[in-house]
Design a protein around this motif. Sequence first.
Motif: not given
Length: 100
Positions: A23-25, A41-48, A50-60
């Motif tokens: 789980v990256a975020g 919206t939470i992104v794990e520090p190791a993955f900050e 890298r566009g994880i938040g944007t990928a999550l938003a688009r996915g939702v």
Amino acid sequence: MSEPTITHNPKTQRYEALIDGEVAGFISYERLDDVLDLQHTIVEPAFEGRGIGTALARGVFEDLREQGGLRAVPTCPFLARWLTRHEEYADLRHRPEAHA
């Protein structure tokens, strides 16, 4: 780094970004009838960064569109800003009807 896979976990009321099974975020929400209150919206520090938040938003929002009939209230500041920059999803924002 491989691209994140976005999954919906209704049991925990969140959408998760998985990278190589980790789980990256995630985006947490509360559901009331046909409205999702997108709270955090939470992104794990190791993955900050890298566009994880944007990928999550688009996915939702893609998932809401596919399900049909669901709307979102983005109380998470990140998601509220993201939605204003992505007008293609504006129709998925919950807009309470004005009372006359």
